[in-house]
Structure formats: structure tokens, C-alpha cells
Enzyme design. Structure first.
Site, short mmCIF file in Angstrom:
data_model
loop_
_atom_site.label_atom_id
_atom_site.label_comp_id
_atom_site.label_asym_id
_atom_site.label_seq_id
_atom_site.Cartn_x
_atom_site.Cartn_y
_atom_site.Cartn_z
N GLU A 121 0.84 -1.20 0.00
CA GLU A 121 0.00 0.00 0.00
C GLU A 121 0.88 1.24 0.00
O GLU A 121 2.10 1.17 0.17
CB GLU A 121 -0.96 -0.01 1.20
CG GLU A 121 -2.00 -1.11 1.12
CD GLU A 121 -3.05 -1.03 2.22
OE1 GLU A 121 -2.94 -0.13 3.08
OE2 GLU A 121 -3.98 -1.85 2.22
N HIS A 254 -9.28 9.87 2.92
CA HIS A 254 -8.86 8.81 2.01
C HIS A 254 -9.09 9.29 0.59
O HIS A 254 -10.18 9.79 0.27
CB HIS A 254 -9.65 7.52 2.27
CG HIS A 254 -9.02 6.31 1.66
ND1 HIS A 254 -8.98 6.10 0.30
CD2 HIS A 254 -8.38 5.25 2.22
CE1 HIS A 254 -8.35 4.96 0.05
NE2 HIS A 254 -7.98 4.42 1.20
N ARG A 298 -1.32 9.24 1.99
CA ARG A 298 -2.72 9.58 1.72
C ARG A 298 -2.98 11.08 1.74
O ARG A 298 -3.76 11.58 0.93
CB ARG A 298 -3.62 8.90 2.76
CG ARG A 298 -3.75 7.41 2.53
CD ARG A 298 -4.59 6.77 3.61
NE ARG A 298 -4.76 5.35 3.33
CZ ARG A 298 -5.36 4.51 4.15
NH1 ARG A 298 -5.85 4.95 5.31
NH2 ARG A 298 -5.49 3.23 3.84
N HIS A 363 -11.83 9.98 6.58
CA HIS A 363 -11.54 8.56 6.80
C HIS A 363 -11.07 8.25 8.21
O HIS A 363 -11.55 7.29 8.83
CB HIS A 363 -10.49 8.12 5.79
CG HIS A 363 -10.20 6.65 5.80
ND1 HIS A 363 -11.19 5.70 5.60
CD2 HIS A 363 -9.03 5.96 5.97
CE1 HIS A 363 -10.65 4.49 5.63
NE2 HIS A 363 -9.36 4.62 5.88
N ARG A 398 -1.76 9.17 9.14
CA ARG A 398 -1.63 7.74 9.42
C ARG A 398 -1.11 6.98 8.20
O ARG A 398 -1.61 7.14 7.10
CB ARG A 398 -2.98 7.16 9.84
CG ARG A 398 -2.98 5.66 10.05
CD ARG A 398 -4.30 5.17 10.57
NE ARG A 398 -5.39 5.31 9.62
CZ ARG A 398 -5.69 4.41 8.68
NH1 ARG A 398 -4.93 3.34 8.51
NH2 ARG A 398 -6.72 4.59 7.89
#
Length: 571
Positions: A121, A254, A298, A363, A398
Site C-alpha cells: 500500500e 482517504h 494519503r 476517513h 496515518r
């Protein structure tokens, strides 16, 4: 604290609450688990991508190490992480993954090697994302833990109270004497809670400690990947009781939620598998904005989408996964991402052939109830874990798939501290090594309105969500934040509310005000907090600025003393 059969109240049924309740019950504690919906209604159940961990040498991706996971987390957090919290998270991950499997969670395996399958990711330097059910990791984890909790409840080890909405934390008699430590927040001990049952009848429970694992606050915004239950209740409860909170300005969006339907999340694992973002003209635009392109952190991707749309005058961007299908062969997307495949098909898309319209959506809240490395808040008897907590792990942004892991590691550490204290028969509670400040917006206890709020105006939930989305979303500035602050100050509730919907709306208004005030104070751009009036370079320095988290406390806490329970009131 009593040494035998000490009572722990756990609020929330996400990964932190379920796992914590099970561990406490295994240790011989009396456990009551409360959740305001059904057990399966949580952000955990909605999580798609996975949970990251560097497993043993024989199971990790080639060349991957715990140190690499630590480094990736620190970079994604833009220098705002607590390094020791990050070290704990990454180094203790493998043991908690093994514990999940002990509770019945089964992760996907690589058919060729038989080892756990690992995905990649954004902002990860190696494939270290475990997944289950393809793209249903959260649901598989939650369902496994829920089954274990139901089994424990059947044996009388855990009392489960569903559809119970916690409205207040209760204190000891010490709450009445205004006990404070110099330079720190309120220090009255937490001794229970009050809640509304499904019929909106008020009940109270006394306990030796409370673990708040009540999740996030995505319902602050119009476009969110969070379920309807994510209304910031834990932060609101803790603030009213006098607990210190921190990093409230950091809210992650997100970048790839479907721009049609109900903001269904398209997992970052899809981009990890090779999908790319394109604009309406077909340009793969992310390499313009960051060297890691579509796999940038992100906050960078969400902000880049906003910037690109503004620069080009277009109204949407697209996620192109057709190349993944071509590279991996027919049917790959449906096999690897069955949940996404079904959801997009239901909306009329064949994502193996078509681009999907996507947009950033609220998110994850990096901020929350400030805790130490053992989940202890500034209030004795109050623990916090999961998204409701601010452990310092995530910093200003995060890292993908660290959230489920944080709930495991710090939920377990909080319970371990509770169990150790019960065994030692001690009530010692260390003071957090921080000095919180009073927010400049005035006393926000839920009953006091800042003097600047000349008139009181009703603010519906839809109006609040529009206000936050337009003035405190992906891009912010002082003028918009002040507009939001004024509107919210005039809408703060005069009471906590005696009915569930009213109490929930009041929580949203309160945490919205806290977030906006914190965003006004931070006059720089870092991570997910981007101030257009204090812009940062397009490509941030990897290490980011030195950590300078802001911590806040409520100068006028409202804490009702817990009353001794009659036998008929206990559970």
C-alpha cells in the site's frame, strides 16, 4: 483498585474494544462491553485493505524489517509521531497478529508458498499488509473477535450490552474537590459511566476502570468512509470529564472513495496492486505532485487531487484498474477484491474495463484522547485505545493499514496495565508527560458558550457536515475556520441531551468545535492539516518538522460522582 475480579467497562466494539475485552476476560477480570449499535457496527468492520505487520524472517517480504516499518510510519506521519510509540507498534505487531489467529481470525494465504499473503500500500517500502477475504479484512477480523466475545459471554466471562449509548463518565467523590495537579488537566478518578438503553432509559454502571474504544468521527463531514456510528462520542465524553486531548486538527481524508453512491471506499491496496489515478483527459497526474506518484502518503494524494482539479477546472478524477486486470489476467480483480467488485458492479461499473470516479472522503482522525504508552489518559481510571485515542503513533498522517494494528497493540497494553494494577492492588496513576493548554475558543464543557457567541442558532447535522467539509476539509484557511468557529460556537448545546439522537448530535457539535479551534491554532501545514494561508512545499522533507503536538484540556469539566449501586443495578 481491587485485586480480585476487578471490573473493566469497555466502550466500543471495534478491534480495540473486542480484543481488549477478550484479553481482560482471559485474565480473570469482570468485563462489561457496551456498544451503541450492534457489535458489528464499527469502522473495523468496514476496513478493506488490511493490517500491517513485519512477521518473522521466514514470513516477511524479502528484505523487510521492523526498522523499515518504523521508518515508513515516521515519514508518513510528517515528523509528528511519537518515536517510542511507533517503535512499540511495529516491534510488537507480530505477537498480536498471532493472538488474532488464536481467536479464530484466518488471513489469506499465498497458494504457491502457503505463507500469509502480503500486499503493498501507499508509503510502504515493502509488501507487509496482511489481508483476509480478499478485501474484507476488517469484517473477517471483527467477525472472528465477535464470535470469541459471544462465546465468552455464553460462559459468563463477558457481559455484552448492545444498543447502549454512553452519555457520561462518572467520577469518584474526589471529583467534587476540584483536585488538580499543577499544570495538568483534571485528576478526578473515573469510576463508571451512564448510558441510555435502546428505549432511551438512563442507567449507570460502576467499575474500577473504563476503556474508551469508541472509534472516530467521520460523520463530521459530508463525504466519509465511516459508518453512521462514527460521531466522536469518546472524545466528547472524555473532554466533558476533563481528560486531555491532542492532535485534533489532524483528520485524514482517504483519496479514493467512489464519487457516486454512498462514498464506498476503494482500498489503497488496489493502487498497491498497480491501479493509477487519471484525470478526465486520461493523464496519470500524480507523478506531477510527488515522486512516489499514486503510492504517495494519503494526505499528499488527497491534497494533490484537490490541487489538480482546481488547476484543470475538471470536476472529478478516476481510478484506473484496467491495467491490473490486463497484467494479472481475466477475473483477477474479482478474486482479489471481491467486496469492491460486488459494490462497483451494483452501481453499474465493470471496473476491469472502466475507470471509477473517485473523490477524497473523511476517513480517520489521528487526534483524540491523549494517552501514554499503556493507554492511560490524564484521568485516573480512564484508558483509551483505537481511533478514539491519540497515542502519537500516527503523527499528522496515518500510514495505511496501521490503524487496525494500533487498536490491537495499544488495546492490549491498556488491558495489561489494568490487570497488573489489579494484581498489585494499587491505584497509582502517572501524570502524562505533557502540559495541556486551554483552547482559545472558551470553555467547551457542553454547557458553557464562549462570550463571542452573541446569539444561539440551531445547526442541523447536515448543516454541520457541510460546514466542516467546506471550511475544515482537505484544504483550510483562517477565514474559513473562523467562519466555522463562529457558527459552531453559537450552536454548542446547553445540555448533554437525554435522548440518543440529541446526545449524539451534541457530541458532533462539540468535537467539531474542538477540531476547528485546534486547526485555527496550528498556523502551518503539516501532514493532513493543510492551511492554504500557510502552504508547505509540494514535496515535504521526508523527516518532516520536529514533533510539536498540541494538547488541550477543558477548564470546566462536568463530572458526576458515581453512586454506590444496588445489587439490581449491577451487571
Amino acid at each position: 483498585m481491587r485485586s480480585e475480579n476487578s471490573h473493566l467497562l469497555v466502550v466500543g466494539s471495534g478491534i480495540a474494544g473486542l480484543y481488549g475485552a477478550l484479553l481482560a476476560a482471559e485474565s480473570g477480570m469482570r468485563v462489561t462491553l457496551l456498544t451503541k449499535g450492534a457489535l458489528a457496527q464499527s469502522n473495523t468492520h468496514h476496513a478493506q485493505g488490511g493490517i500491517c505487520a513485519v512477521l518473522g524472517p521466514d514470513d516477511a517480504a524479502p528484505g523487510d524489517t521492523v526498522q523499515a516499518h518504523i521508518a515508513d510510519t515516521l515519514v508518513a506521519g510528517a515528523g509528528q509521531c511519537d518515536p517510542e510509540a511507533v517503535r512499540i507498534l511495529c516491534s510488537e505487531a507480530a505477537a498480536d497478529i498471532a493472538a488474532l489467529e488464536r481467536f479464530g481470525v484466518v488471513f489469506d494465504r499465498n497458494l504457491a508458498t502457503g505463507k500469509r499473503a502480503l500486499g503493498l500500500e501507499g508509503a510502504h517500502s515493502a509488501a507487509r499488509i496482511l489481508h483476509a477475504g480478499g478485501d474484507a479484512t476488517g469484517a473477517v477480523i471483527a467477525d472472528g473477535l465477535i464470535a470469541a466475545v459471544r462465546d465468552a459471554a455464553g460462559l459468563g466471562l463477558i457481559t455484552v450490552l448492545e444498543h447502549c449509548f454512553v452519555t457520561e463518565l462518572l467520577g469518584t467523590d474526589a471529583a467534587l474537590d476540584g483536585m488538580h495537579d499543577a499544570g495538568t488537566s483534571h485528576r478526578a478518578a473515573i469510576a463508571g459511566l451512564a448510558y441510555l438503553n435502546a428505549a432511551d432509559e438512563r442507567h449507570t454502571l460502576c467499575a474500577d476502570a473504563v476503556l474508551l474504544a469508541s472509534g472516530g468521527a467521520g460523520q463530521l463531514f459530508e463525504f466519509t468512509t465511516n459508518p453512521a456510528v462514527a460521531t466522536g462520542d469518546g472524545v466528547a465524553l472524555a473532554w466533558r470529564a476533563g481528560a486531555t486531548v491532542g492532535d485534533l486538527e489532524y483528520f485524514q481524508f482517504h483519496p479514493t472513495a467512489l464519487a457516486v453512491g454512498s462514498n464506498f471506499l476503494i482500498s489503497e491496496a488496489v493502487r498497491g496492486a498497480g491501479a493509477v489515478l487519471r484525470d478526465g483527459a486520461g493523464e496519470r497526474f500524480m507523478p506531477r505532485y510527488h515522486p512516489e506518484g499514486d503510492l504517495a502518503p494519503r494526505d499528499v494524494v488527497s491534497r494533490s487531487i484537490a490541487a489538480h482539479l482546481a488547476a484543470t477546472g475538471q470536476d472529478t478524477v478516476y481510478l484506473d484498474a484496467t491495467g491490473v486486470e490486463e497484467a494479472q489476467g481475466p477475473g483477477y480483480l474479482a478474486r482479489r477484491f471481491p467486496t469492491i467488485d460486488a459494490a462497483t458492479a451494483a452501481l453499474g461499473f465493470d471496473w476491469s474495463r472502466q475507470w471509477l470516479p473517485v473523490a477524497p472522503a473523511a476517513h480517520y482522525w489521528m487526534g483524540g484522547i491523549a494517552t501514554d504508552l499503556d493507554g492511560r489518559s490524564s484521568l485516573p481510571g480512564l484508558y483509551a485505545a483505537g481511533e478514539a485515542a491519540c497515542t502519537g503513533v500516527h503523527g499528522a498522517n496515518r500510514l495505511a493499514s496501521n490503524s487496525l494494528l494500533e487498536g490491537l497493540v495499544f488495546g492490549r497494553r491498556a488491558v495489561a496495565d489494568f490487570v497488573a494494577a489489579a494484581a498489585a492492588g494499587t491505584s497509582h496513576w502517572p501524570t502524562l508527560p505533557i502540559v495541556p493548554r486551554t483552547l482559545p475558543g472558551g470553555e467547551l464543557s457542553g454547557g458553557t458558550v464562549p462570550e463571542s457567541a452573541v446569539t444561539r442558532a440551531e445547526l442541523s447535522r447536515s448543516e454541520l457536515r457541510h460546514l466542516l467539509s467546506s471550511q475544515a476539509g482537505v484544504v483550510r484557511d483562517a477565514a474559513g475556520l473562523r467562519q466555522a468557529a463562529t457558527a459552531l460556537a453559537g450552536a454548542l448545546p446547553e445540555a448533554q441531551g437525554t435522548r440518543r439522537k440529541e446526545a449524539e448530535d451534541n457530541n458532533l457539535r462539540l468535537v467539531a468545535h474542538l477540531l476547528v479551534q485546534a486547526a485555527l491554532v496550528r498556523e502551518n501545514s503539516v501532514g493532513a492539516h493543510y492551511r492554504s494561508d500557510f502552504p508547505q512545499p509540494p514535496v515535504p522533507v521526508p523527516s518532516g518538522p520536529a514533533r510539536d503536538s498540541h494538547f488541550w484540556f477543558n477548564p470546566a469539566p462536568t463530572l458526576t460522582p458515581a453512586q454506590p449501586q444496588r445489587e439490581s443495578e449491577t451487571v
